[in-house]
Write a protein that holds these residues in place. Sequence first.
Motif, short mmCIF file in Angstrom:
data_model
loop_
_atom_site.label_atom_id
_atom_site.label_comp_id
_atom_site.label_asym_id
_atom_site.label_seq_id
_atom_site.Cartn_x
_atom_site.Cartn_y
_atom_site.Cartn_z
N LYS A 78 0.81 -1.21 0.00
CA LYS A 78 0.00 0.00 0.00
C LYS A 78 0.85 1.27 0.00
CE LYS A 78 -4.21 -1.91 2.01
NZ LYS A 78 -5.13 -1.93 3.15
N LYS A 117 2.09 -0.29 -7.83
CA LYS A 117 0.81 -0.89 -7.41
C LYS A 117 -0.03 -1.29 -8.62
CE LYS A 117 -0.11 2.44 -4.29
NZ LYS A 117 -0.78 3.15 -3.17
N GLU A 118 0.03 -0.48 -9.68
CA GLU A 118 -0.69 -0.84 -10.91
C GLU A 118 -0.14 -2.13 -11.51
OE1 GLU A 118 -0.48 2.49 -13.55
OE2 GLU A 118 -1.91 3.69 -12.41
N LYS A 119 1.20 -2.27 -11.49
CA LYS A 119 1.83 -3.49 -12.01
C LYS A 119 1.42 -4.70 -11.19
CE LYS A 119 4.20 -2.32 -15.61
NZ LYS A 119 3.93 -2.95 -16.91
N LEU A 120 1.40 -4.55 -9.87
CA LEU A 120 1.01 -5.66 -9.00
C LEU A 120 -0.42 -6.09 -9.31
CD1 LEU A 120 2.62 -4.42 -5.67
CD2 LEU A 120 3.23 -6.54 -6.87
N GLU A 121 -1.29 -5.11 -9.53
CA GLU A 121 -2.69 -5.42 -9.87
C GLU A 121 -2.76 -6.17 -11.20
OE1 GLU A 121 -5.15 -1.95 -9.79
OE2 GLU A 121 -4.58 -1.46 -7.72
N SER A 122 -1.96 -5.73 -12.17
CA SER A 122 -2.00 -6.39 -13.48
C SER A 122 -1.46 -7.82 -13.40
CB SER A 122 -1.21 -5.58 -14.52
OG SER A 122 0.18 -5.66 -14.26
N HIS A 123 -0.57 -8.07 -12.44
CA HIS A 123 -0.05 -9.43 -12.23
C HIS A 123 -0.91 -10.21 -11.23
CE1 HIS A 123 3.60 -9.04 -14.58
NE2 HIS A 123 3.95 -7.93 -13.95
N GLU A 124 -2.00 -9.58 -10.81
CA GLU A 124 -2.93 -10.19 -9.85
C GLU A 124 -2.23 -10.60 -8.55
OE1 GLU A 124 -5.02 -13.30 -11.91
OE2 GLU A 124 -6.14 -11.88 -13.16
N SER A 170 -1.94 -9.36 -4.83
CA SER A 170 -2.58 -8.43 -3.88
C SER A 170 -2.05 -8.60 -2.46
CB SER A 170 -4.10 -8.65 -3.88
OG SER A 170 -4.41 -10.00 -3.55
N THR A 171 -1.48 -9.75 -2.16
CA THR A 171 -1.04 -10.01 -0.79
C THR A 171 0.45 -10.29 -0.75
OG1 THR A 171 -3.19 -11.01 -0.36
CG2 THR A 171 -1.46 -11.41 1.28
#
Length: 204
Positions: free
Chosen positions: A4, A11-18, A20-21
Amino acid sequence: MPFKKLHFEIKEKLESHEISTPTPFQIKSIPVIKSGANLFCTAPKGSGKTTAMILTTMQKLKCEEVGTAPRAVVLVESSEKAMELYDAFLAYTRHTTLRLYGCDERQHIELLKSEIFEGVDILICTPITMNKLLLLEGVNTTQLKIFNIDDAEFLVDKKSYAALMAITQSAPKCQYVLYSEKLHPILKRFEDYFMQYAKKVSTK
């Protein structure tokens, strides 16, 4: 949670790679790396060490290109490892302005030198190649912010160890982060040289 407080592009890259944790290792290590401390990171294979290194390196460089000299270095055991890590970094740095360069030892050193001279933010190479580049004035270390060593157990090899010591003697003060599965006694020696006041993060 460590994710966070990262740069919005990360953070956008992490979301695109799914993703989250964060892993338990990432929860412990990312805040300490972000603090700027020298750090020994030890954790088993599959703990998320490589991803932690990529994210914190991008964070340190604010996801943007600056100047021409490398601001982050990642030392690896071999050219093959350099190319693997290049691809792993590229999955996150693509669509940012960060310039990534992986040194392939099969290429002539003068070619590596000329390509690095064009401008690099993150340089991935072996200690032996990096030391050759320094001797040829083929890489400028004055802008270094973070110096990572991936799977550092390979430094028990005398040639790699000697090359690293030569590099760190000519490098300016910066943050050193060493990743390994176990903290070999040879690696602990670095506290007396370039990893003063180093912290330790480990997970089993």
